[in-house]
Design a protein around this motif. Structure first.
Motif, PDB file in Angstrom:
ATOM      1  N   LEU A 233       0.677  -1.018  -0.005  1.00 15.32           N
ATOM      2  CA  LEU A 233       0.051  -0.159   0.031  1.00 15.32           C
ATOM      3  C   LEU A 233       0.825   1.368  -0.125  1.00 15.32           C
ATOM      4  CD1 LEU A 233      -2.863   1.086   0.137  1.00 15.32           C
ATOM      5  CD2 LEU A 233      -2.695   1.045   2.539  1.00 15.32           C
ATOM      6  N   GLN A 234       1.581   1.253   0.882  1.00 20.44           N
ATOM      7  CA  GLN A 234       2.590   2.622   1.122  1.00 20.44           C
ATOM      8  C   GLN A 234       3.362   2.822  -0.146  1.00 20.44           C
ATOM      9  OE1 GLN A 234       1.964   4.646   3.575  1.00 20.44           O
ATOM     10  NE2 GLN A 234       2.822   6.307   2.292  1.00 20.44           N
ATOM     11  N   GLY A 235       4.141   1.719  -0.688  1.00 18.30           N
ATOM     12  CA  GLY A 235       4.973   1.864  -1.928  1.00 18.30           C
ATOM     13  C   GLY A 235       4.089   2.214  -3.155  1.00 18.30           C
ATOM     14  N   THR A 236       2.830   1.888  -3.103  1.00 21.39           N
ATOM     15  CA  THR A 236       1.847   2.342  -4.113  1.00 21.39           C
ATOM     16  C   THR A 236       1.756   3.755  -4.053  1.00 21.39           C
ATOM     17  OG1 THR A 236       1.013   0.190  -4.439  1.00 21.39           O
ATOM     18  CG2 THR A 236      -0.411   2.098  -5.250  1.00 21.39           C
ATOM     19  N   ILE A 237       1.307   4.250  -2.884  1.00 16.09           N
ATOM     20  CA  ILE A 237       0.976   5.526  -2.468  1.00 16.09           C
ATOM     21  C   ILE A 237       2.158   6.642  -2.740  1.00 16.09           C
ATOM     22  CG2 ILE A 237       0.282   7.245  -0.616  1.00 16.09           C
ATOM     23  CD1 ILE A 237      -1.500   5.265   0.453  1.00 16.09           C
ATOM     24  N   ASP A 238       3.483   6.391  -2.444  1.00  9.86           N
ATOM     25  CA  ASP A 238       4.550   7.002  -2.516  1.00  9.86           C
ATOM     26  C   ASP A 238       5.164   6.882  -4.032  1.00  9.86           C
ATOM     27  OD1 ASP A 238       4.228   7.696  -0.036  1.00  9.86           O
ATOM     28  OD2 ASP A 238       5.721   6.135   0.801  1.00  9.86           O
ATOM     29  N   LYS A 279     -14.121  -5.251  -5.503  1.00  9.72           N
ATOM     30  CA  LYS A 279     -14.099  -4.996  -7.057  1.00  9.72           C
ATOM     31  C   LYS A 279     -14.293  -3.270  -7.199  1.00  9.72           C
ATOM     32  CE  LYS A 279     -17.299  -4.590 -11.028  1.00  9.72           C
ATOM     33  NZ  LYS A 279     -17.078  -3.503 -11.363  1.00  9.72           N
ATOM     34  N   SER A 280     -14.317  -2.437  -6.300  1.00  8.70           N
ATOM     35  CA  SER A 280     -14.230  -0.920  -6.291  1.00  8.70           C
ATOM     36  C   SER A 280     -12.840  -0.681  -6.194  1.00  8.70           C
ATOM     37  CB  SER A 280     -14.933  -0.250  -5.331  1.00  8.70           C
ATOM     38  OG  SER A 280     -16.372  -0.336  -5.571  1.00  8.70           O
ATOM     39  N   VAL A 281     -11.897  -1.420  -5.380  1.00  5.79           N
ATOM     40  CA  VAL A 281     -10.657  -1.246  -5.300  1.00  5.79           C
ATOM     41  C   VAL A 281     -10.162  -1.524  -6.711  1.00  5.79           C
ATOM     42  CG1 VAL A 281      -8.221  -1.815  -4.174  1.00  5.79           C
ATOM     43  CG2 VAL A 281     -10.661  -1.656  -2.831  1.00  5.79           C
ATOM     44  N   SER A 337      -7.780   7.101   1.878  1.00  3.85           N
ATOM     45  CA  SER A 337      -9.470   7.386   2.421  1.00  3.85           C
ATOM     46  C   SER A 337      -9.918   6.658   3.859  1.00  3.85           C
ATOM     47  CB  SER A 337     -10.408   7.263   1.597  1.00  3.85           C
ATOM     48  OG  SER A 337     -10.709   5.935   1.243  1.00  3.85           O
ATOM     49  N   LYS A 338     -10.486   7.127   4.784  1.00  6.35           N
ATOM     50  CA  LYS A 338     -10.843   6.657   5.888  1.00  6.35           C
ATOM     51  C   LYS A 338     -11.621   5.374   5.538  1.00  6.35           C
ATOM     52  CE  LYS A 338     -10.718  10.566   8.807  1.00  6.35           C
ATOM     53  NZ  LYS A 338     -11.511  11.413   9.765  1.00  6.35           N
TER      54      LYS A 338
END
Length: 509
Positions: A233-238, A279-281, A337-338
């Motif tokens: 997750l963090q590697g994707t965001i960064d 699916k939304s992700v 997002s929360k």
């Protein structure tokens, strides 16, 4: 004599002070003159990709002071002044030269970042023969781990021969090994630092066993996918490198497939509640990944242009980068997002509860045979229905069912006979390669039309040369789709043949 010999100093740390070092080397003074250099203190960072691609190749890349140093079993020691002091860094961020060339293949498209940071004290002793010529250098290195954990000082002594004096260096090494406190080093200083910080031992992943309750087995597999989403997750965001998003998407796809195939083993309505969320992700991550793939391939596509010049595609590349920046902003907002955080945390909590309290009377082995058989039958039915006249939608549906079969096979791999599993997976991959090429040809040609239309409608209309080059790419993608469709007939005949059928039957026995 190897290029260098690494020795372990088992005595008390000396902080590389010249006095203790020269005392240890006293037996050498009968034949050689020893010249101690200055003591140096610096910080070091040992770099690798998140999946340890350099380490697996026997390469050690370190950033020491103002230099990048490449060492290891598979490469000579090389140094290059570092043009990049912030990490992570992809290959294009490293200065051209021997270090970059030495790590390029191993790094691939992944970024390197510090695995271990140390405070290092070094000193060097030059060994001179009777003629006053330096025949070897003895490097005394004492490193203390700082991140990700503090360690006790670790000492290595390296004997490096100069060209033409390997015999002298070997004699120096023998003398040192006869001196109390020295021993051959079983591993490198880097490996010892990894061990001292706990990084050398990878965390054991939960394993599905034959007698495990089926609901526990399904939850265990799903929790592993959730861990992969979290870890990437963090590697994707960064935006560290594009593989973080790719691996996150693979974990999402595997989650969706397993929920579809085995979701009925979970508590009531749990699968129905979370399937649309995943699916939304998947929908959220698709545009960015599609643009990543296009940009990763763009240089090769540009070099393949036969009419015009590679630079004709530069405006197209700029358009893709603008689109990517916009899509990445939407992606990052969604992943930060929360709602997404609550969803993933709630999903992991629910799976842990199933693992703790699951009590299905069906075993994992029974479930594996049943569900692999069901998915294999769906693939077989779809595959036999494909003809040269079948619409593209039917081919795409077969591709999706093949993905489901591959995912369920991978989930239950620990319960399958290894040789049979490998053979079935190999047979399936041959078919998937053809189906994937067909899909890529269609998707990329469709998207290229959209990109061309958007560029024509933008304020900065592309030059005619760019549109012509894009037209050549479009023709190539269409040709790829047609060629793959032609190859599909043979691939289906092979997959539907008796050998693959017998292997799947053996897998289910």
């Amino acid at each position: 004599m190897p290029t260098s010999l690494n020795l372990l100093w088992q005595g008390r740390p000396t902080r590389a002070e010249p006095g203790p070092v020269l005392k240890c080397l006293a037996p050498l003074t009968r034949r050689y003159e020893l010249s101690a250099g200055p003591r140096r203190v610096h910080t070091s960072a040992y770099l690798d990709t998140v999946d340890w691609r350099l380490r697996r190749r026997g390469l050690v890349l370190s950033h020491e002071g103002d230099a990048l140093i490449l060492d290891g079993n598979a490469a000579p020691r090389t140094e290059k002044p570092a043009s990049r002091t912030s990490w992570p860094a992809r290959i294009e961020h490293l200065a051209p030269g021997p270090v970059r060339d030495g790590v390029a293949e191993a790094m691939w498209i992944r970024a390197v970042a510090p695995k271990v940071r140390t405070r290092t004290v070094t000193s060097e002793v030059a060994v001179l023969n009777e003629d006053g010529k330096t025949v070897a250098r003895i490097e005394w290195t004492e490193a203390t781990g700082v991140e990700p954990a503090k360690t006790e000082p670790l000492t290595r002594v390296t004997v490096r021969p100069l060209r033409g004096y390997a015999g002298d260096a070997e004699r120096v090494a023998r003398v040192l090994l006869r001196t109390e406190g020295f021993a051959p080093a079983d591993g490198s200083l880097y490996e010892d630092l990894l061990h001292a910080t706990g990084l050398s031992e990878s965390a054991a992943k939960p394993v599905i066993t034959p007698g495990m309750p089926a609901d526990v087995a399904v939850a265990t597999a799903l929790l592993g996918f959730a861990d992969a989403i979290r870890d990437n997750l963090q590697g994707t965001i960064d935006d560290v490198d594009t593989e973080f998003l790719h691996d996150l998407r693979v974990a999402v796809r595997r989650t969706r497939s397993l929920l579809k195939i085995c979701g009925d083993l979970l508590p009531p309505r749990l699968a129905q509640r979370y399937a649309p969320r995943f699916k939304s992700v998947g929908d959220l991550t698709t545009p960015t990944r599609d643009l990543d793939v296009y940009l990763l391939e763009l240089d090769d596509l540009a070099r393949s242009i036969t009419v015009g010049e590679p630079g004709d595609l530069d405006p197209f590349g700029e358009h893709l980068r603008e689109e990517l920046a916009r899509e990445r902003r939407a992606l990052v907002r969604g992943l930060r997002s929360k709602g997404f955080t609550r969803m993933l945390d709630g999903w992991r909590d629910a799976l842990r509860e199933v693992i703790e309290n699951g009590d299905s009377p069906v075993t994992a082995r029974q479930l594996a045979a049943e569900r692999i058989g069901q998915v294999a039958k769906r693939v077989d039915r779809k595959a036999r229905a494909i003809t040269p006249e079948s619409p593209a939608e039917h081919v795409h549906e077969l591709r999706k069912r093949c993905k489901e079969l591959r995912y369920v096979l991978e989930v239950f791999k620990p319960l399958c006979p290894p040789e049979t599993f490998r053979a079935v997976l190999k047979d399936l991959k041959r078919l998937q390669d053809v189906l994937g090429a067909f899909q890529d040809g269609e998707v990329q040609s469709d998207k290229l039309r959209v990109y061309a239309k958007d560029m024509l409608e933008s304020k900065h209309r592309p030059p005619a040369a760019t549109l012509l080059a894009m037209g050549e790419l479009l023709a190539r993608f269409v040709r790829q789709q047609h060629e793959s469709r032609h190859e599909l007939t043979g691939a289906l005949e092979q997959f539907l043949g008796p050998k693959t059928h017998a292997r799947i039957e053996e897998l289910l026995a």
